[in-house]
Design a protein around this motif. Structure first.
Motif, PDB file in Angstrom:
ATOM      1  N   VAL A  49       1.062  -1.345   0.175  1.00 45.01           N
ATOM      2  CA  VAL A  49      -0.038  -0.149   0.220  1.00 45.01           C
ATOM      3  C   VAL A  49       1.004   1.346   0.117  1.00 45.01           C
ATOM      4  O   VAL A  49       1.424   2.404   1.219  1.00 45.01           O
ATOM      5  N   TRP A  50       1.218   1.680  -1.383  1.00 43.93           N
ATOM      6  CA  TRP A  50       2.488   2.368  -1.179  1.00 43.93           C
ATOM      7  C   TRP A  50       1.429   3.679  -2.697  1.00 43.93           C
ATOM      8  O   TRP A  50       0.888   3.430  -3.449  1.00 43.93           O
ATOM      9  N   ARG A  51       2.219   5.294  -1.748  1.00 43.28           N
ATOM     10  CA  ARG A  51       2.056   5.835  -2.621  1.00 43.28           C
ATOM     11  C   ARG A  51       3.048   5.848  -4.286  1.00 43.28           C
ATOM     12  O   ARG A  51       3.934   4.676  -4.038  1.00 43.28           O
ATOM     13  N   GLY A  52       2.972   6.934  -5.620  1.00 44.29           N
ATOM     14  CA  GLY A  52       3.924   6.782  -6.266  1.00 44.29           C
ATOM     15  C   GLY A  52       4.739   6.766  -6.410  1.00 44.29           C
ATOM     16  O   GLY A  52       5.979   6.451  -6.826  1.00 44.29           O
ATOM     17  N   LEU A  53       5.397   7.827  -5.118  1.00 44.66           N
ATOM     18  CA  LEU A  53       7.128   7.428  -5.356  1.00 44.66           C
ATOM     19  C   LEU A  53       7.875   6.566  -3.937  1.00 44.66           C
ATOM     20  O   LEU A  53       8.338   6.822  -4.850  1.00 44.66           O
ATOM     21  N   MET A  54       7.309   6.297  -3.222  1.00 42.67           N
ATOM     22  CA  MET A  54       7.864   5.063  -3.233  1.00 42.67           C
ATOM     23  C   MET A  54       7.944   3.806  -3.399  1.00 42.67           C
ATOM     24  O   MET A  54       8.855   2.816  -4.263  1.00 42.67           O
ATOM     25  N   VAL A  55       6.581   3.204  -5.076  1.00 42.25           N
ATOM     26  CA  VAL A  55       6.926   2.680  -5.675  1.00 42.25           C
ATOM     27  C   VAL A  55       7.984   2.841  -6.977  1.00 42.25           C
ATOM     28  O   VAL A  55       8.951   1.809  -7.218  1.00 42.25           O
ATOM     29  N   GLU A  60      13.436   2.025  -9.069  1.00 39.31           N
ATOM     30  CA  GLU A  60      15.100   2.370  -8.474  1.00 39.31           C
ATOM     31  C   GLU A  60      16.338   1.634  -8.034  1.00 39.31           C
ATOM     32  O   GLU A  60      16.897   0.655  -8.616  1.00 39.31           O
ATOM     33  N   LYS A  61      15.717   0.726  -7.153  1.00 40.77           N
ATOM     34  CA  LYS A  61      16.301  -0.249  -6.196  1.00 40.77           C
ATOM     35  C   LYS A  61      16.510  -1.757  -6.992  1.00 40.77           C
ATOM     36  O   LYS A  61      17.656  -2.126  -6.877  1.00 40.77           O
ATOM     37  N   LEU A  62      14.878  -1.994  -7.827  1.00 43.60           N
ATOM     38  CA  LEU A  62      15.171  -2.950  -8.598  1.00 43.60           C
ATOM     39  C   LEU A  62      16.367  -3.296  -9.535  1.00 43.60           C
ATOM     40  O   LEU A  62      16.867  -3.975 -10.364  1.00 43.60           O
ATOM     41  N   LEU A  63      16.710  -2.109 -10.166  1.00 41.92           N
ATOM     42  CA  LEU A  63      16.767  -1.693 -11.857  1.00 41.92           C
ATOM     43  C   LEU A  63      18.900  -2.021 -11.157  1.00 41.92           C
ATOM     44  O   LEU A  63      19.687  -2.428 -11.556  1.00 41.92           O
ATOM     45  N   ARG A  64      18.667  -1.038 -10.079  1.00 46.19           N
ATOM     46  CA  ARG A  64      20.453  -0.023  -9.870  1.00 46.19           C
ATOM     47  C   ARG A  64      20.918  -1.063  -8.294  1.00 46.19           C
ATOM     48  O   ARG A  64      22.202  -1.389  -8.082  1.00 46.19           O
ATOM     49  N   SER A  96       9.773   5.337 -15.860  1.00 49.50           N
ATOM     50  CA  SER A  96      10.735   5.478 -15.043  1.00 49.50           C
ATOM     51  C   SER A  96      11.992   4.197 -15.667  1.00 49.50           C
ATOM     52  O   SER A  96      12.932   4.491 -15.911  1.00 49.50           O
ATOM     53  N   VAL A  97      11.071   3.068 -16.103  1.00 48.28           N
ATOM     54  CA  VAL A  97      12.337   1.925 -16.844  1.00 48.28           C
ATOM     55  C   VAL A  97      12.682   2.376 -17.883  1.00 48.28           C
ATOM     56  O   VAL A  97      14.328   2.543 -18.444  1.00 48.28           O
ATOM     57  N   SER A  98      11.948   2.785 -19.212  1.00 47.06           N
ATOM     58  CA  SER A  98      12.297   3.501 -20.124  1.00 47.06           C
ATOM     59  C   SER A  98      13.405   4.878 -20.519  1.00 47.06           C
ATOM     60  O   SER A  98      14.176   4.818 -21.370  1.00 47.06           O
ATOM     61  N   GLN A  99      13.015   5.220 -19.517  1.00 43.90           N
ATOM     62  CA  GLN A  99      13.989   6.256 -18.839  1.00 43.90           C
ATOM     63  C   GLN A  99      15.246   6.664 -18.725  1.00 43.90           C
ATOM     64  O   GLN A  99      16.045   7.321 -18.868  1.00 43.90           O
ATOM     65  N   ASN A 100      15.469   5.565 -17.366  1.00 39.48           N
ATOM     66  CA  ASN A 100      17.144   5.008 -16.723  1.00 39.48           C
ATOM     67  C   ASN A 100      17.589   4.231 -17.562  1.00 39.48           C
ATOM     68  O   ASN A 100      18.680   3.753 -17.214  1.00 39.48           O
ATOM     69  N   ILE A 101      17.049   3.180 -17.770  1.00 42.27           N
ATOM     70  CA  ILE A 101      18.164   2.153 -18.628  1.00 42.27           C
ATOM     71  C   ILE A 101      17.638   2.048 -20.147  1.00 42.27           C
ATOM     72  O   ILE A 101      16.914   2.037 -21.023  1.00 42.27           O
ATOM     73  N   PRO A 102      18.932   1.971 -21.148  1.00 44.89           N
ATOM     74  CA  PRO A 102      18.439   1.568 -22.112  1.00 44.89           C
ATOM     75  C   PRO A 102      17.624   0.382 -22.458  1.00 44.89           C
ATOM     76  O   PRO A 102      18.720  -0.444 -22.336  1.00 44.89           O
TER      77      PRO A 102
END
Length: 280
Positions: free
Chosen positions: A129-135, A140-144, A168-174
């Motif tokens: 039960v999270w808001r957008g910023l927490m998601v 970010e943690k799962l990616l990095r 977020s995924v599309s803009q952060n990683i190729p």
């Protein structure tokens, strides 16, 4: 004052000047893409609507890779659906990731596939039960903050929709490319088209569409019924100028083996369904 404005109206440099200014404005605030360490290619599996079999299809694709290339390809699966992670159950994985000496999470592994999911970090029955910023922070943690080792392919199983996670995924990683999964049903196709157009807008190549649950064959009389309609994804692919990468029937064995965490490619390698899955 007129001399300062003159370059905007006087010569052929006008177009180049405007293009440069537009590019500067558009780039403000956007994160710079940074590859995931050790990962050669990133593919995303997405759908506009939930429940069309996107996660199942992503898993099938990875099993096809490992089956076709035996052990010559190292593959990983990242479950980016924070609210409804399904990969732990489908891959028959439980437990918390161990940490590397660099304090990075090590993926859990089964059937030769390295997996990471929010489902490994919270209780199985606990809602997120999270808001957008927490998601976004979790993504970010799962990616990095995951030690993937060396992977030829990392498949990211996206949540439904065209929201923050996709952007977020599309803009952060190729991202090498996106695969859109849909049933032939008109309601699902509306959202599938939005998904394809979204990836085009963020400059992620759409590799093609997969038509899932395309036809049901009665196990007794072999009569075929198009429960969700026939060829809807093929028609959409023509409209968008894309290829149809696979056509997977609605089959009880696929559902049962996925629910049991024993994918059909592993548990029933001689099944007729396996040849369809591997061709997809």
């Amino acid at each position: 004052g007129s001399r300062l404005l003159c370059p905007l109206f006087s010569s052929s440099t006008n177009d180049e000047f405007l293009k440069e200014k537009r590019a500067q404005i558009m780039s403000r605030g956007l994160p710079k893409q940074k590859p995931i360490e050790g990962v050669k290619q990133v593919l995303v599996f997405a759908s506009g609507k939930g429940g069309v079999g996107k996660s199942t299809t992503a898993g099938k694709f990875l099993f096809a890779l490992t089956s076709i290339f035996i052990i010559t390809k190292a593959v990983g699966l990242l479950d980016a659906d924070v609210y409804g992670p399904s990969i732990p159950k489908m891959m028959n994985l439980k437990g918390n990731p161990e940490l590397s000496p660099k304090n990075l999470m090590r993926p859990l592994k089964n059937y030769g596939i390295a997996c990471m999911s929010m489902g490994f970090l919270v209780e199985e029955t606990a809602p997120v039960v999270w808001r957008g910023l927490m998601v976004m922070s979790a993504i970010e943690k799962l990616l990095r903050q995951v030690d993937w080792g060396q992977l030829d392919y990392l498949v990211i199983d996206m949540p439904p929709g065209t929201g923050d996670v996709q952007l977020s995924v599309s803009q952060n990683i190729p991202v090498t490319g996106a695969v859109i999964v849909s049933t032939p049903q008109d309601i699902a196709l509306l959202d599938a088209r939005k998904g394809a157009e979204m990836f085009r807008k963020v400059h992620v190549p759409v590799l093609g569409l997969v038509q899932n649950m395309s036809v049901f064959q009665c196990p007794k009389c072999k009569h075929e019924t198009h429960i969700f309609g026939a060829d809807g994804v093929r028609d959409l692919a023509k409209t968008l100028g894309l290829d149809v990468l696979g056509d997977i029937p609605l089959n009880v064995n696929i559902r049962e083996t996925c629910d049991a965490g024993q994918p059909i490619v592993i548990s029933q390698p001689q099944s007729d369904m396996v040849s369809l899955v591997l061709c997809t």
